[in-house]
Design an enzyme around this catalytic site. Structure first.
Site: not given
Ligand code: F6P
Length: 320
Positions: A23-24, A106, A129, A171-172, A224
């Site tokens: 898109s960009v 970022s 996240d 995750m999160g 997590e």
């Molecule tokens: O920010 C996205 C994420 O998947 C988080 O949910 C998780 O804590 C982290 O990145 C894991 O990071 P990496 O892939 O660098 O281990």
């Protein structure tokens, strides 16, 4: 007048990043602006890994997870020297503005870069996240939730058939968004998330009481950032003498084909970021709030996002 912009993806990849890049690139070219793709996030700016992207460079990627520009978590960018080298690249390549596709970390980098060198950056919120303040949803989060939900649905079959307690870790990072959403949509019994204190003793009593009534299968979702599924499962077994299984879903949640919603969001926000950059806006993130496109200053966007935890938790517990 902007003549040349750059686009990069940084931090953890998120489904929809490729749609946003497409898109960009196509929006910029449509407005007669050149686009340089920066490879490997900030690190590619430091090490001068850039390539001019034409319309065809972004063909056939709309449905792919990950990012064709690759991404890194770049420690060097946080040093004086790293930022200076990145800025030298910006000058050498006559880059007038940047679209930074990524999450909280970022955007913090983009904001710092702007403050230090006045580099005009616009953030496009991409993260599983959902950790950007001031907007409803980062793209990629919807895909991750659907992936985790599908895994939980599968686990439910075993949980029901074998009458077992499952503790599933999602995750999160330090947010409970994925956990909260999948627990509600997956009909799970309880959650453990960073935004809410929990009482394991009470959870165990609840399980024991349910067990006495004949309820034998349970799914507890753990974010997590709050606890480890293995630890929680072991403690539940210790306290209740019931069999448990921990499952850590891990990186399967981050990859895969973006859902329609993740793509739609990525495409709309990628377009919007370019339009705003060309209109002279910068140091902000584009996003949606109440289904309207909004902008949030990057300084505000990186503050802690608050979730409507209590309302959703109550619903989870009432409906279980
Ligand atoms: O920010 C996205 C994420 O998947 C988080 O949910 C998780 O804590 C982290 O990145 C894991 O990071 P990496 O892939 O660098 O281990």
């Amino acid at each position: 007048m902007m003549k040349r912009i750059a686009v990069l993806t940084t931090g953890g990849d998120a489904p929809g990043m490729n749609a946003a890049i497409r898109s960009v690139v196509r929006t910029a070219i449509y407005h007669n602006v050149e686009v340089l793709g920066v490879f490997h996030g900030w690190s590619g700016l430091i090490n001068e890994e850039l390539k001019l992207l034409d319309r065809r460079a972004v063909s056939g990627i709309i449905n792919q997870g990950g990012t064709i520009l690759r991404t890194t978590r770049c420690r060097e960018f946080h040093t004086e020297e790293g930022k200076q080298r990145a800025f030298e690249t910006i000058k050498r390549h006559a880059i007038d503005g940047m679209v930074v596709i990524g999450g909280n970390g970022s955007f913090a980098g983009a904001h710092e870069f702007f403050k230090r060198y006045n580099v005009r950056c616009i953030g496009v919120p991409a993260s599983i996240d959902n950790d950007i303040n001031g907007i409803d949803l980062t793209f990629g989060a919807d895909t991750a939730v659907n992936t985790a939900l599908s895994a939980i649905d599968n686990i439910r079959d075993t949980s029901t058939s074998m009458e077992r307690i499952f503790v599933i870790e999602v995750m999160g990072r330090n947010t409970g968004y994925i956990a909260l959403t999948v627990a509600l949509a997956g009909g799970c019994e309880d959650i453990i998330i960073p935004e809410r204190s929990y009482d394991l003793e009470a959870i165990c009593q609840d399980i024991a009481r349910g067990n006495a009534r004949g309820k034998a299968s349970w799914i507890i979702v753990v974010a997590e950032g709050a606890a480890s599924a293995t630890e929680i499962a072991r403690k539940i077994t210790d306290k209740t003498s019931l069999e448990t299984r921990p499952v850590v879903l891990g990186h399967i949640q981050r990859g895969g084909r973006p859902t329609a919603y993740s793509r739609e969001l990525a495409l709309r926000l990628g377009y919007e970021a370019v339009i705003r950059l060309l209109a002279g806006e910068y140091d902000e993130a584009v996003g949606i709030s109440g289904n309207k496109i909004v902008t949030v200053n990057l300084e505000l966007a990186i503050q802690k996002k608050s979730l409507d935890v209590e309302r959703i938790y109550k619903l989870i517990r009432i409906l279980t």
